[in-house]
Design an enzyme around this catalytic site. Structure first.
Site, PDB file in Angstrom:
ATOM      1  N   ASN A   1       0.804  -1.232  -0.025  1.00 15.51           N
ATOM      2  CA  ASN A   1       0.077   0.215  -0.049  1.00 15.51           C
ATOM      3  C   ASN A   1       0.830   1.078  -0.040  1.00 15.51           C
ATOM      4  O   ASN A   1       2.170   1.263  -0.115  1.00 15.51           O
ATOM      5  CB  ASN A   1      -0.970  -0.080   1.308  1.00 15.51           C
ATOM      6  CG  ASN A   1      -0.291   0.029   2.608  1.00 15.51           C
ATOM      7  OD1 ASN A   1       1.027   0.451   2.669  1.00 15.51           O
ATOM      8  ND2 ASN A   1      -1.036  -0.489   3.492  1.00 15.51           N
TER       9      ASN A   1
ATOM     10  N   GLU B   1      39.500  16.847 -20.840  1.00 21.12           N
ATOM     11  CA  GLU B   1      38.537  16.702 -19.579  1.00 21.12           C
ATOM     12  C   GLU B   1      39.209  17.315 -18.547  1.00 21.12           C
ATOM     13  O   GLU B   1      38.650  17.498 -17.332  1.00 21.12           O
ATOM     14  CB  GLU B   1      38.022  15.389 -19.273  1.00 21.12           C
ATOM     15  CG  GLU B   1      37.065  14.777 -20.351  1.00 21.12           C
ATOM     16  CD  GLU B   1      36.500  13.762 -19.869  1.00 21.12           C
ATOM     17  OE1 GLU B   1      36.753  13.091 -18.590  1.00 21.12           O
ATOM     18  OE2 GLU B   1      35.556  13.016 -20.305  1.00 21.12           O
TER      19      GLU B   1
ATOM     20  N   HIS C   1      44.724  11.335 -14.809  1.00 22.17           N
ATOM     21  CA  HIS C   1      43.835  10.272 -15.496  1.00 22.17           C
ATOM     22  C   HIS C   1      44.945   9.788 -16.508  1.00 22.17           C
ATOM     23  O   HIS C   1      45.271   8.478 -16.475  1.00 22.17           O
ATOM     24  CB  HIS C   1      42.534  10.177 -16.187  1.00 22.17           C
ATOM     25  CG  HIS C   1      41.531  10.317 -14.997  1.00 22.17           C
ATOM     26  ND1 HIS C   1      41.347  11.285 -13.973  1.00 22.17           N
ATOM     27  CD2 HIS C   1      40.478   9.608 -15.110  1.00 22.17           C
ATOM     28  CE1 HIS C   1      40.111  11.187 -13.355  1.00 22.17           C
ATOM     29  NE2 HIS C   1      39.421  10.275 -13.986  1.00 22.17           N
TER      30      HIS C   1
ATOM     31  N   ASP D   1      -2.251 -12.974 -13.223  1.00 19.92           N
ATOM     32  CA  ASP D   1      -2.286 -13.004 -11.952  1.00 19.92           C
ATOM     33  C   ASP D   1      -1.831 -14.262 -11.204  1.00 19.92           C
ATOM     34  O   ASP D   1      -1.111 -14.406 -10.237  1.00 19.92           O
ATOM     35  CB  ASP D   1      -3.501 -12.441 -11.359  1.00 19.92           C
ATOM     36  CG  ASP D   1      -3.881 -11.149 -11.638  1.00 19.92           C
ATOM     37  OD1 ASP D   1      -2.726 -10.346 -11.740  1.00 19.92           O
ATOM     38  OD2 ASP D   1      -4.872 -10.815 -11.367  1.00 19.92           O
TER      39      ASP D   1
ATOM     40  N   GLN E   1     -10.285  -6.206 -11.861  1.00 12.80           N
ATOM     41  CA  GLN E   1      -9.135  -5.532 -11.288  1.00 12.80           C
ATOM     42  C   GLN E   1      -9.742  -4.638 -10.225  1.00 12.80           C
ATOM     43  O   GLN E   1      -8.720  -4.232  -9.310  1.00 12.80           O
ATOM     44  CB  GLN E   1      -8.810  -4.744 -12.632  1.00 12.80           C
ATOM     45  CG  GLN E   1      -7.349  -4.108 -12.463  1.00 12.80           C
ATOM     46  CD  GLN E   1      -6.130  -5.608 -12.446  1.00 12.80           C
ATOM     47  OE1 GLN E   1      -6.619  -6.473 -13.062  1.00 12.80           O
ATOM     48  NE2 GLN E   1      -5.228  -5.274 -11.746  1.00 12.80           N
TER      49      GLN E   1
ATOM     50  N   GLU F   1      -0.498  -0.993 -16.367  1.00 11.30           N
ATOM     51  CA  GLU F   1       0.276  -2.015 -15.658  1.00 11.30           C
ATOM     52  C   GLU F   1      -0.259  -3.162 -16.402  1.00 11.30           C
ATOM     53  O   GLU F   1       0.587  -4.028 -16.765  1.00 11.30           O
ATOM     54  CB  GLU F   1      -0.381  -1.998 -14.358  1.00 11.30           C
ATOM     55  CG  GLU F   1       0.342  -3.094 -13.435  1.00 11.30           C
ATOM     56  CD  GLU F   1      -0.465  -3.599 -12.189  1.00 11.30           C
ATOM     57  OE1 GLU F   1       0.005  -4.190 -11.176  1.00 11.30           O
ATOM     58  OE2 GLU F   1      -1.454  -2.559 -11.779  1.00 11.30           O
ATOM     59  N   HIS F   2      -1.594  -3.378 -16.771  1.00 15.03           N
ATOM     60  CA  HIS F   2      -2.059  -4.415 -17.300  1.00 15.03           C
ATOM     61  C   HIS F   2      -2.855  -3.978 -18.742  1.00 15.03           C
ATOM     62  O   HIS F   2      -3.485  -2.985 -18.479  1.00 15.03           O
ATOM     63  CB  HIS F   2      -3.084  -5.281 -16.497  1.00 15.03           C
ATOM     64  CG  HIS F   2      -2.676  -5.771 -15.234  1.00 15.03           C
ATOM     65  ND1 HIS F   2      -2.660  -5.179 -14.265  1.00 15.03           N
ATOM     66  CD2 HIS F   2      -1.845  -6.853 -14.810  1.00 15.03           C
ATOM     67  CE1 HIS F   2      -2.150  -5.692 -13.106  1.00 15.03           C
ATOM     68  NE2 HIS F   2      -1.722  -6.630 -13.601  1.00 15.03           N
TER      69      HIS F   2
ATOM     70  N   HIS G   1      -9.491  -5.357  -6.694  1.00 11.76           N
ATOM     71  CA  HIS G   1      -8.268  -5.228  -5.674  1.00 11.76           C
ATOM     72  C   HIS G   1      -8.385  -4.137  -4.338  1.00 11.76           C
ATOM     73  O   HIS G   1      -7.986  -4.464  -3.279  1.00 11.76           O
ATOM     74  CB  HIS G   1      -7.381  -5.010  -6.356  1.00 11.76           C
ATOM     75  CG  HIS G   1      -6.429  -6.173  -7.028  1.00 11.76           C
ATOM     76  ND1 HIS G   1      -5.814  -6.977  -6.388  1.00 11.76           N
ATOM     77  CD2 HIS G   1      -6.599  -6.497  -8.325  1.00 11.76           C
ATOM     78  CE1 HIS G   1      -5.270  -8.020  -7.260  1.00 11.76           C
ATOM     79  NE2 HIS G   1      -5.828  -7.744  -8.387  1.00 11.76           N
TER      80      HIS G   1
END
Length: 442
Positions: A221, A423, A428, A369, A266, A335-336, A269
């Site tokens: 949640n 640079e 380096h 699912d 859906q 999502e789906h 849920h």
């Protein structure tokens, strides 16, 4: 029941579509300050604080965080045979799909004597969160555990809220799923306190160590999501999951009975769940509305479903044609996403933003699912535009191994020094030059 948005005759941009389409108004920021004290308390006091919050939020506090092994095995012995058979089938199908996702190391010879190998190394320890709340989710145990195991994760722990009606243990069906998967470490902790305890670890009330994890996956949640956000600087997370959602792209060939059933499934849920139909058929839209009224009356969680379908996050989008419908669903990035049109496979091939795509009349979201073999832990709230669902890849780290011999380094040394100079990072370049200076730095 469902609000309508009419996009016919228009030519909306992606930005305009994102503003116009139904979307839930969940704002994680609004609960961060409620969750922060929970995180702080568990970082300081560990399991004791986690159990105290369990008493406060779940109405029960088990004797220990870790569920005794014999209770996990007993749950499997007690589970109904048909549930055990269904879980076994779900595990088998998921394992077959996820086994094919395993990555292999790849070595590239950049030059003679110079190679770069990409190694895929599993995360050492993961925490897999399985929510409680409105429903029981043994399927989420399967979806989290299987890819972690197939990736080769060393150790994993499942954490799920304690249930007062089960003596402070997680729901026995969740424990049974853990047993079927060979998971022996289960924590009876839920919510934000579970995320915090997985992140920081501690000592259980019986003196046993509760080892922290490197990565936390699994939905939850808004409080779980907020805890993930607050802990992500310490631990890895899969995503910040929002309320679940379905979009259905359908034309006049779709069966309104099936479309309505999928939208209701859906909405079942959560009151914040989103169900969106995108169609070029006003006749289908009307038929789906009528069918929803009929089916909602006989569904178990009718009040919850009505609230979800009547919310601002749900609705029917009318478009001119399937091409415009594709523009809409790609902007929405569900999502789906179900494709219930003529030539559904060809239409589905044109989708580029969705967590999972369900093709045709016989591939409903509820199949995914449970028993399709695919994973149901998927990106929400439009994040499918840039993110993927849970997979073996989630639990792997791609590490480059660079192995150059003297000749191979010498061949490219001039370029390294030139780029270092460009640079303004001369040290380096010097780190390469001294290796061939014949006497050290000048």
């Amino acid at each position: 029941m469902l609000a309508r948005t009419d996009l016919r005759g228009g030519n909306a941009t992606t930005a305009q579509l994102r503003r116009a389409l139904p979307r839930g108004a969940t704002d994680v920021d609004t609960v961060l300050e409620q969750v922060r004290p929970v995180i702080d308390a568990i970082r300081e006091r560990g399991a004791v604080a986690a159990l105290e919050f369990g008493q406060k939020f779940d109405g029960v506090s088990p004797d220990t965080v870790r569920v005794p092994a014999e209770r996990i095995e007993q749950a499997l012995a007690d589970v109904a045979p048909d549930v055990r058979a269904a879980l076994t089938e779900s595990i088998d199908r998921a394992r077959r799909v996820h086994a094919d996702q395993r990555r292999t190391d790849v070595t590239t010879e950049v030059s003679p004597g110079g190679t770069v190998t990409e190694r895929w190394i599993p995360v050492s320890r993961v925490g897999l969160y399985v929510p409680g709340g409105n429903a029981v989710y043994p399927s989420s145990v399967v979806m989290n555990v299987v890819p972690a195991q197939e990736a080769g994760v060393d150790t994993l722990v499942v954490s799920s809220p304690p249930q007062a009606q089960f003596g402070g243990l997680p729901h026995p069906t969740i424990l049974a799923a853990c047993a079927l998967l060979g998971v022996s470490e289960v924590w009876a902790v839920g919510g934000a306190q579970a995320v915090a305890l997985l992140t920081y670890g501690g000592t259980d009330t019986d003196g046993a160590d509760l080892e922290p994890v490197d990565l936390i996956t699994g939905p939850g949640n808004i409080y779980v999501t907020a805890a993930k956000r607050l802990c992500r600087s310490v631990v890895g997370i899969d995503s910040e999951a929002g309320p679940t959602e379905i979009a259905i792209l359908a034309d006049d060939s779709a069966n309104p009975v099936n479309v309505a059933a999928d939208m209701i499934s859906q909405a079942e849920h959560d009151v914040m769940a989103a169900s969106v139909l995108v169609t070029d058929s006003e006749a289908l839209a009307g038929a789906v509305d009528r069918e929803i009224d009929i089916q909602v009356q006989r569904t178990k969680h009718s009040e919850r479903v009505r609230e979800a379908l009547g919310g601002t996050q749900s609705g029917i989008i009318l478009v001119d044609n399937v091409d415009q419908g594709l523009q809409v669903v790609n902007a929405y990035a569900a999502e789906h996403l179900e494709i219930q049109t003529r030539n559904a496979s060809a239409v589905a091939a044109r989708v580029h933003s969705a967590g999972a795509i369900f093709v045709g009349d016989y591939s409903p979201v509820s199949l995914g699912d449970y028993c399709a073999g695919s994973n149901h832990v998927l990106p929400t709230s439009g994040s499918a535009r840039h993110s993927s669902g849970l997979s073996v890849q989630t639990f792997l780290k791609g590490v480059h191994v660079i192995d150059y011999d003297e000749a191979a380094l010498k061949e490219v040394s001039g370029h390294v020094q030139t780029l270092a100079k460009a640079e303004d990072l001369p040290a380096h370049g010097e780190a390469v030059r001294v290796r061939f200076a014949g006497g050290g730095a000048e």
